[in-house]
Design a protein around this motif. Sequence first.
Motif, mmCIF file in Angstrom:
data_model
loop_
_atom_site.group_PDB
_atom_site.id
_atom_site.type_symbol
_atom_site.label_atom_id
_atom_site.label_comp_id
_atom_site.label_asym_id
_atom_site.label_seq_id
_atom_site.Cartn_x
_atom_site.Cartn_y
_atom_site.Cartn_z
ATOM 1 N N PHE A 168 4.381 -3.118 -8.970
ATOM 2 C CA PHE A 168 4.258 -1.853 -8.436
ATOM 3 C C PHE A 168 2.879 -1.791 -7.604
ATOM 4 O O PHE A 168 2.547 -1.019 -6.825
ATOM 5 N N GLY A 169 1.909 -2.486 -8.289
ATOM 6 C CA GLY A 169 0.664 -2.489 -7.615
ATOM 7 C C GLY A 169 0.615 -2.844 -6.449
ATOM 8 O O GLY A 169 -0.095 -2.602 -5.500
ATOM 9 N N LEU A 204 2.126 -0.510 -4.068
ATOM 10 C CA LEU A 204 1.041 0.608 -3.908
ATOM 11 C C LEU A 204 0.089 0.008 -2.927
ATOM 12 O O LEU A 204 -0.406 0.984 -2.006
ATOM 13 N N ILE A 257 -0.718 1.771 0.744
ATOM 14 C CA ILE A 257 -2.194 2.315 1.223
ATOM 15 C C ILE A 257 -2.588 1.753 2.549
ATOM 16 O O ILE A 257 -3.011 2.261 3.494
ATOM 17 N N ALA A 297 -6.543 5.932 -5.514
ATOM 18 C CA ALA A 297 -5.351 5.104 -5.205
ATOM 19 C C ALA A 297 -5.606 3.487 -5.378
ATOM 20 O O ALA A 297 -4.874 2.839 -5.993
ATOM 21 N N THR A 343 -6.336 2.373 -8.698
ATOM 22 C CA THR A 343 -5.306 2.554 -9.453
ATOM 23 C C THR A 343 -4.280 1.155 -9.138
ATOM 24 O O THR A 343 -3.880 0.596 -10.229
ATOM 25 N N ALA A 344 -4.424 1.046 -7.995
ATOM 26 C CA ALA A 344 -3.631 -0.264 -7.682
ATOM 27 C C ALA A 344 -4.236 -1.562 -8.058
ATOM 28 O O ALA A 344 -3.572 -2.500 -8.702
ATOM 29 N N CYS A 360 -3.395 -2.374 -11.648
ATOM 30 C CA CYS A 360 -1.986 -2.993 -12.094
ATOM 31 C C CYS A 360 -2.068 -4.470 -11.961
ATOM 32 O O CYS A 360 -0.863 -5.221 -12.183
ATOM 33 N N LEU A 414 -1.932 8.638 -10.238
ATOM 34 C CA LEU A 414 -1.597 8.926 -8.720
ATOM 35 C C LEU A 414 -1.648 10.274 -8.779
ATOM 36 O O LEU A 414 -1.922 11.041 -7.727
#
Length: 521
Positions: A17-18, A21, A25, A71, A74-75, A78, A96
């Motif tokens: 998911f990272g 993401l 972005i 964001a 957050t990535a 991960c 998020l």
Amino acid sequence: MYRRTGQLTKESDVYSFGIVLLELISSRPAKMENGSGILNWFLPIFESMKIEDIVDPRLLGNFNTHSAWRAVETAMSCIPSSPIERKTMSYVVSELKECLKLKIEMSDTSSTTGITITQPIGTATGPPARLRTVRSFPEGVKNCYNLPAEQGKDNKYLIRAVFMIGDVQDYNDQFPEFKLYLGVEEWPIDNSIYNKDQSGSLMLFNRLNFGSETNDIVRYQDDELDRIWNPFIWSGWESIKASYSTSALSGNEYRLPAKIMETAVKPVNGTSLDFYLKGIDSSQQFYMYFNFAELEEVQGQIRQFTISLNNNTIIGPIEPKYMSSQTNFTQSSLSWKELNFSLNKTNQSTLPPSINALEIYIRLEFLQPPTEQTDVDSVKNIKTVYQVRKSSWQGDPCLPRNYSWDGLICSNNGYDAPTITSLNLSGNKLTGSVPSSLLSKSNDGTLTLSLDGNPDLCKSSSCSTESKKKMSVAVPVVASLASVSFASGAIFVVYWHFIRGRRHGKPAGVKPNDQEKIQRK
């Protein structure tokens, strides 16, 4: 792990998911044209701290930098190479959501305010992850953040600010200095503030864990509210340790951590536990929160005691229940140049008194109300409708007094809510029509309005109906319950775990009678 075992796990899903993401972005594929992965492109740019080189170039810089950095960070949470260092998906979803909130709540501030600097999370050494991202404010003397109060008004919130500086030699051996405001009130830098009620708040003086066997500070995850508990034991006291742990010890409304309530102290000899506060300002108002739980099987005996201040009983009698927490607190503030406390055994008691934990607060009065809300709404609507770009137009328009919005003059006697008495919008290249509410205030003399240097702005009430309708649209403004303002007289990078100062000269502390003081933490 997936490459080694061929099995998918929660951690491998988070990693994937990272990567997705980062694709969203940056608008770049997971596998680049040269055959390398997106991380080979991303990590060097991430270390350069240039958000504009990371975000999709098709946006042409039209994005909120605060939200974009959140964001990206957050990535980053991960994709550490070690699975155990990766965050959970619930954490990622929460972050998020915060990105979206930042975009909405910070839409009334300049997107150029502040620069985020991040140290790669994957490093093996260095500060904790929560201190590896920092925001500096190289422009302006007032910069603001909105803190969303998700539970709404009339609730209690614990607010803590942490600052850390890297190498002080980068600042010529001088710590950066700035003031911190909560709403419109200056925040004492050396402690955290805990909302008590609408008329005042409580500033932490000390929070003590009695009887600790490890001498370690206790905080989150043991304390779900991340309160910081300092261990304390004295040679004249005997430690008590519960024979087992139970959630009942965290069951009262204060949600005390079980780890704190599993230990206590009692006097080695004698019938009382004594301690006092010295070196304090007699004008300060103290509130005490005493926390008790019976940890011993008393087998028909009684542990009962009272709490006295300067030889006068203020609380009690108290009879702690077995493996169940209770909190007794002072109903009114305590003020004196010296506060002597004693937990005294009653005549009916067969056991000496005991105590598990203690919280000491100082009451703060917030006397200055914020700017009149109707004026705040009006000027924020002006800022949004006319796209006024001024670095000082953040936070409360009139307060703090020395950091009011550029072009505004406010009435302010220090007690009543300030109102805007003068608004200078000259030379801002405004177009459209002036809102009728401003013209009305200007005409009745309650507002001095300056609009020179705006040739395309209609300053008359006779503007076309369509123009008025277009330009007087009330743009919704998300008003935060609390905003924190950082004010500095010079350019600085806030990367400093501050050394807490003392406000009243001589240090104050808590200590048993005739023993060394405990310094404020």
